[in-house]
Structures are given as structure tokens and as C-alpha cells.
Design an enzyme around this catalytic site. Structure first.
Site, PDB file in Angstrom:
ATOM      1  N   ASP A   1      48.952  41.904  42.702  1.00 16.43           N
ATOM      2  CA  ASP A   1      50.073  41.320  41.962  1.00 16.43           C
ATOM      3  C   ASP A   1      51.121  40.754  42.912  1.00 16.43           C
ATOM      4  OD1 ASP A   1      51.529  40.628  39.705  1.00 16.43           O
ATOM      5  OD2 ASP A   1      52.555  42.557  39.602  1.00 16.43           O
TER       6      ASP A   1
ATOM      7  N   HIS B   1      48.604  31.753  45.451  1.00 14.29           N
ATOM      8  CA  HIS B   1      47.226  32.173  45.171  1.00 14.29           C
ATOM      9  C   HIS B   1      46.337  31.995  46.407  1.00 14.29           C
ATOM     10  CE1 HIS B   1      48.254  32.900  41.099  1.00 14.29           C
ATOM     11  NE2 HIS B   1      48.421  31.629  40.769  1.00 14.29           N
TER      12      HIS B   1
ATOM     13  N   LEU C   1      28.885  47.547  51.433  1.00 11.68           N
ATOM     14  CA  LEU C   1      30.005  47.724  50.511  1.00 11.68           C
ATOM     15  C   LEU C   1      29.711  46.925  49.252  1.00 11.68           C
ATOM     16  CD1 LEU C   1      33.810  47.683  51.110  1.00 11.68           C
ATOM     17  CD2 LEU C   1      32.846  45.972  49.578  1.00 11.68           C
TER      18      LEU C   1
END
Length: 248
Positions: A24, A41, A135
Site C-alpha cells: 500500500d 506503481h 520459492l
């Protein structure tokens, strides 16, 4: 089925099996600098790379990032277009690198809301990396925790209607197997940046026993030091899953 996990021991520290992050603050980061939201962004995408690198370096096997919420569809069309274009760019330019690093990619959410060409690119990324084991990176796209629960309930209702299940056969584990995160351990720790203190419809079922860590920074400023702070906070928590402390 997803399982609770208290992480694994690495030296004197405890490494969580699954870290989930609410990324956020991209827009506010850009606003503070007099930049367009798209710049925030793009800077946030670079923070994703740092977070992923930190998770790999620390031996975290599962990382979930809240990249695009179901509520994000209500933003201005231009911003939605910017976000999907940025996603498409990284799919085309970063997936091969992640594949070489041994990262498995999974996408969770209501992916049907994206156009066919983007869904095809998502499917190709998953197929390419499916056998990787260093991962597992879950990217939550068009994701909402309530929507996840509803679609799982709908699938179970259909199974009951078709005679495949009886209502009394439904258990928590069976329900979890119908969630978009099926097969992934529940998050040990959920992190949110930007100084906000809420889950914002993220992994609501899965986070029932997660530790919560809130960082007072905007997501584009996130770095490996912040990831270390999260792991240190997690290691200090006493996870009891409803039982009494061992000292009592």
C-alpha cells in the site's frame, strides 16, 4: 490442504513459511513527490523485486503479494489500464528471470475479469514455472477475501447439489481446499505498508491466525531491511493458536 505453520528455525531466528504483503502507498508516494500515480506503481514494482529477493535470501518458501484487489476495478479507467499494462510488461520481461531463479508463480483471484490475452499470459507464466521449488510467489490479482470465500462456498454448494457431498461432510479443511489458495500454507505473518491498520479484504479466511505487522512506510520505499524487521517482529511473537502459554 493449507496447514498452520510456526515457521522454521534458521540459526537463532525463526523464518515464517509464508509471508503475505499488502503493498500500500504507491499513489501517496507519487503524490508527495509531485509525480503521476503511474510513477508510484512503477516504483512499487521495483519494491516487489527487492521484497522477492529478500524472501529468497532469507529462505521463505511462500510469498503472497496483494497486487490488484477486486475493489481496484472501481478506480479511474486510465489507472486500471496503467496497472494492467504494467502487469503485462512484467510478465513479458521478468518471468524468464524468475524462472531462472527457481521461482514458481501462481495467480490467485477472479482472473476471469481480465481480457483473454492477459489471462493467456498469466497461464503461460504459471506453466513455465510450475516445477520450480525455491520459492512460490502468489500474486493476488482481482482478488478479494470475501469473494474468495463466496466462490469456495458456491463450489461446495454445487457439489452438494450434484450429490457429490453431504452438508455434514463439509469441514474447515474441505472448505480451505476450495479457496484460491488451495495447497498453500496459511500465512504466518501479514504485512501492510503505508501506516494503515486494516486487512482490506485480503486473505480473510487464511489469516485467521496470522501475525500482523504494520510498517509506517509507503510500499515503493520497502527494502530488504524492512523485510528483516518483519522477520524480527515475527520471531518475537508467541504463536499459540488459541492454547495457553506454556509458562502457565
Amino acid at each position: 490442504m493449507p496447514t498452520r505453520s510456526s515457521g522454521k528455525t534458521c540459526g537463532k531466528s525463526v523464518v515464517p513459511a509464508h509471508v503475505a504483503v499488502i503493498m500500500d502507498g504507491n499513489g501517496r508516494w507519487a503524490l508527495e513527490r509531485g509525480l503521476p500515480r503511474l510513477a508510484g506503481h512503477k516504483a512499487g514494482a521495483e519494491a516487489v523485486s527487492r521484497c522477492l529477493r529478500a524472501a529468497m535470501n532469507r529462505g521463505v518458501p511462500y510469498l503472497t503479494l496483494y497486487a490488484f484487489s477486486s475493489e481496484n476495478w472501481s478506480r479511474e479507467p486510465a489507472e486500471v489500464a496503467d496497472l494492467t499494462s504494467l502487469l503485462r510488461y512484467y510478465l513479458r520481461h521478468k518471468v524468464a528471470e524468475l524462472h531462472r531463479e527457481g521461482v514458481r508463480i501462481r495467480f490467485i483471484g477472479d482472473l476471469a475479469r481480465f481480457d483473454v490475452s492477459l489471462r493467456d499470459e498469466l497461464a503461460r507464466a504459471e506453466a513455465l514455472t510450475r516445477e520450480n521449488g525455491r520459492l512460490t510467489l502468489l500474486l493476488a490479482l482481482s482478488y478479494g477475501g470475501r469473494g474468495d470465500i463466496v466462490q469456495a462456498a458456491r463450489r461446495l454448494a454445487q457439489s452438494v447439489q450434484q450429490g457429490e457431498l453431504k452438508p455434514e461432510d463439509i469441514t474447515e479443511s474441505l472448505f480451505a481446499d476450495r479457496l484460491w489458495t488451495a495447497g498453500v500454507p496459511d500465512p504466518d505473518v501479514v504485512v501492510r505498508t503505508s501506516g494503515e491498520f486494516r486487512l482490506s479484504n485480503f486473505l480473510l479466511w487464511q489469516s485467521a491466525y496470522a501475525e500482523l505487522v504494520f510498517l509506517d512506510i509507503f510500499w515503493p520505499d520497502f527494502n530488504e531491511g524492512h523485510f528483516a524487521t518483519v522477520l524480527e517482529a515475527y520471531a518475537r511473537r508467541d504463536r499459540r493458536f488459541g492454547t495457553r502459554p506454556t509458562s502457565l
